[in-house]
Design a protein around this motif. Structure first.
Motif, PDB file in Angstrom:
ATOM      1  N   ILE A  36      -6.229  19.216  -2.732  1.00  0.00           N
ATOM      2  CA  ILE A  36      -5.425  18.370  -1.840  1.00  0.00           C
ATOM      3  C   ILE A  36      -5.672  16.913  -2.200  1.00  0.00           C
ATOM      4  CG2 ILE A  36      -5.100  17.579   0.539  1.00  0.00           C
ATOM      5  CD1 ILE A  36      -5.887  20.385   1.453  1.00  0.00           C
ATOM      6  N   ASN A  37      -4.590  16.142  -2.325  1.00  0.00           N
ATOM      7  CA  ASN A  37      -4.671  14.693  -2.493  1.00  0.00           C
ATOM      8  C   ASN A  37      -3.962  14.008  -1.334  1.00  0.00           C
ATOM      9  OD1 ASN A  37      -6.116  14.525  -4.909  1.00  0.00           O
ATOM     10  ND2 ASN A  37      -4.280  14.704  -6.163  1.00  0.00           N
ATOM     11  N   ALA A  38      -4.504  12.902  -0.859  1.00  0.00           N
ATOM     12  CA  ALA A  38      -3.869  12.161   0.230  1.00  0.00           C
ATOM     13  C   ALA A  38      -4.210  10.681   0.112  1.00  0.00           C
ATOM     14  CB  ALA A  38      -4.310  12.696   1.590  1.00  0.00           C
ATOM     15  N   ILE A  39      -3.255   9.840   0.488  1.00  0.00           N
ATOM     16  CA  ILE A  39      -3.443   8.392   0.507  1.00  0.00           C
ATOM     17  C   ILE A  39      -2.808   7.838   1.777  1.00  0.00           C
ATOM     18  CG2 ILE A  39      -2.757   6.195  -0.558  1.00  0.00           C
ATOM     19  CD1 ILE A  39      -2.959   7.483  -3.260  1.00  0.00           C
ATOM     20  N   GLY A  40      -3.476   6.919   2.421  1.00  0.00           N
ATOM     21  CA  GLY A  40      -2.920   6.216   3.561  1.00  0.00           C
ATOM     22  C   GLY A  40      -3.290   4.751   3.488  1.00  0.00           C
ATOM     23  N   ASP A  41      -2.345   3.869   3.814  1.00  0.00           N
ATOM     24  CA  ASP A  41      -2.667   2.439   3.783  1.00  0.00           C
ATOM     25  C   ASP A  41      -1.815   1.674   4.785  1.00  0.00           C
ATOM     26  OD1 ASP A  41      -0.127   1.518   2.626  1.00  0.00           O
ATOM     27  OD2 ASP A  41      -0.837   2.235   0.690  1.00  0.00           O
ATOM     28  N   VAL A  42      -2.254   0.480   5.102  1.00  0.00           N
ATOM     29  CA  VAL A  42      -1.508  -0.474   5.927  1.00  0.00           C
ATOM     30  C   VAL A  42      -1.597  -1.820   5.226  1.00  0.00           C
ATOM     31  CG1 VAL A  42      -1.878   0.745   8.100  1.00  0.00           C
ATOM     32  CG2 VAL A  42      -3.517  -0.991   7.358  1.00  0.00           C
ATOM     33  N   GLY A  43      -0.615  -2.679   5.494  1.00  0.00           N
ATOM     34  CA  GLY A  43      -0.640  -3.978   4.829  1.00  0.00           C
ATOM     35  C   GLY A  43       0.463  -4.893   5.323  1.00  0.00           C
ATOM     36  N   GLY A  44       0.741  -5.900   4.511  1.00  0.00           N
ATOM     37  CA  GLY A  44       1.725  -6.916   4.876  1.00  0.00           C
ATOM     38  C   GLY A  44       1.046  -8.105   5.507  1.00  0.00           C
ATOM     39  N   PHE A  45       0.724  -7.957   6.806  1.00  0.00           N
ATOM     40  CA  PHE A  45      -0.011  -8.989   7.561  1.00  0.00           C
ATOM     41  C   PHE A  45       0.650 -10.364   7.451  1.00  0.00           C
ATOM     42  CE2 PHE A  45      -3.273  -6.100   5.556  1.00  0.00           C
ATOM     43  CZ  PHE A  45      -3.384  -5.250   6.652  1.00  0.00           C
ATOM     44  N   ASP A  46       1.999 -10.364   7.376  1.00  0.00           N
ATOM     45  CA  ASP A  46       2.785 -11.603   7.282  1.00  0.00           C
ATOM     46  C   ASP A  46       2.578 -12.362   5.980  1.00  0.00           C
ATOM     47  OD1 ASP A  46       4.408 -11.600   9.541  1.00  0.00           O
ATOM     48  OD2 ASP A  46       2.773 -12.313  10.820  1.00  0.00           O
ATOM     49  N   VAL A  47       1.917 -11.755   5.011  1.00  0.00           N
ATOM     50  CA  VAL A  47       1.819 -12.379   3.687  1.00  0.00           C
ATOM     51  C   VAL A  47       3.148 -12.222   2.965  1.00  0.00           C
ATOM     52  CG1 VAL A  47       0.670 -12.316   1.451  1.00  0.00           C
ATOM     53  CG2 VAL A  47      -0.656 -11.992   3.546  1.00  0.00           C
ATOM     54  N   GLY A  48       3.676 -10.987   2.973  1.00  0.00           N
ATOM     55  CA  GLY A  48       5.013 -10.710   2.446  1.00  0.00           C
ATOM     56  C   GLY A  48       5.868 -10.204   3.585  1.00  0.00           C
ATOM     57  N   SER A  49       5.710  -8.937   3.903  1.00  0.00           N
ATOM     58  CA  SER A  49       6.390  -8.377   5.068  1.00  0.00           C
ATOM     59  C   SER A  49       5.528  -8.581   6.315  1.00  0.00           C
ATOM     60  CB  SER A  49       6.647  -6.879   4.839  1.00  0.00           C
ATOM     61  OG  SER A  49       5.419  -6.184   4.701  1.00  0.00           O
TER      62      SER A  49
END
Length: 260
Positions: A194-207
């Motif tokens: 099993i492979n899995a990836i989760g992320d969060v981002g942006g933070f008003d830098v781009g989106s």
């Protein structure tokens, strides 16, 4: 006197025997750290994704869209999707590139004007991860940091009977988002994983905000070839200069991996 002479050779033999025994004791061997080798994987994949959400351009009121994966496949004009990963010790490195071109054309108006629409989307990402000391057999969990780059290009061409009403417009928006997250690999046995990836981002830098969820079930056919099937979701909330792109892309994911 004779007894004293007998003691001297015996003493010499005992001393020599002790010295010889000391010489025969094994020399302590320092433990050798396991050799760390690079491991690589090139992956070619297909992502049958639909898109839903709100899209607006040039300050116009955002419009809600809902394109199913089947709709997207029907209007697909081209696609290229691949990733490349590397591992060294506790370190993980991963890059991913996805380029998709969709389009549609139709007749509009009573005079048979032809409207041609083409959209191209490039999504590229890279991350670096470090394995966390969780001590669970067959499980590797890494904390990650990286970025996701998105570029959207829309072309609208109207070929009207009256050239005065014809136009050819093109617009492009692109931005880059920092991301943080987790990457997981679990070996069910020597074949299944099993492979899995989760992320969060942006933070008003781009989106304003972006996130990704990805999970697959894979099978090792040989030491160098594997396949996998799973599901991938990317959410993006971007708004700038009258351009709004608040959408969720999601769909089934299949891949072919080459390990070396």
């Amino acid at each position: 006197m004779r007894s004293s002479c007998l003691y001297v050779p015996l003493l010499l033999v005992a001393t020599a025997g002790a010295a010889l025994a000391a010489d025969l004791e094994p020399t302590p061997v320092e433990p050798i750290a396991p050799k760390q080798d690079w491991r690589f994987q090139a992956t070619f994949y297909g992502w049958a994704s639909g898109v839903s959400g709100d899209v607006g351009v040039r300050g116009l009121q955002p419009q809600h869209i809902d394109v199913t994966p089947w709709d997207a496949l029907q209007h697909l004009k081209g696609a290229l999707m691949a990733s490349f990963g590397a591992e060294y010790g506790d370190w993980l490195f991963l890059t991913d590139v996805m380029w998709v071109k969709i389009g549609d054309d139709e007749q509009v108006g009573r005079n048979g004007a032809a409207l041609d629409f083409v959209q191209k989307q490039l999504t590229a990402s890279a991350l670096v991860g470090y394995r966390l000391p969780i001590n669970v057999p067959n499980l590797s969990l890494s904390a990650t940091a990286g970025f996701r780059y998105q570029r959207l290009t829309a072309e609208l061409d109207l070929d009207a009977a009256d050239p005065a009403f014809s136009f050819d417009e093109e617009g492009t928006k692109h931005w880059i988002d920092p991301t943080i997250g987790l990457a997981l690999h679990y070996d069910i046995n020597d074949r299944w994983f099993i492979n899995a990836i989760g992320d969060v981002g942006g933070f008003d830098v781009g989106s304003k905000f972006t996130s990704q969820g990805f999970a697959t079930l894979g099978y090792n056919w040989t030491k160098t070839i594997s396949t996998a099937i799973g599901y991938r979701v990317i959410y993006t909330d971007y708004e700038k200069d009258g351009f709004v792109f608040d959408t969720t892309q999601q769909g089934i994911f299949t891949s072919l991996g080459v390990h070396f």
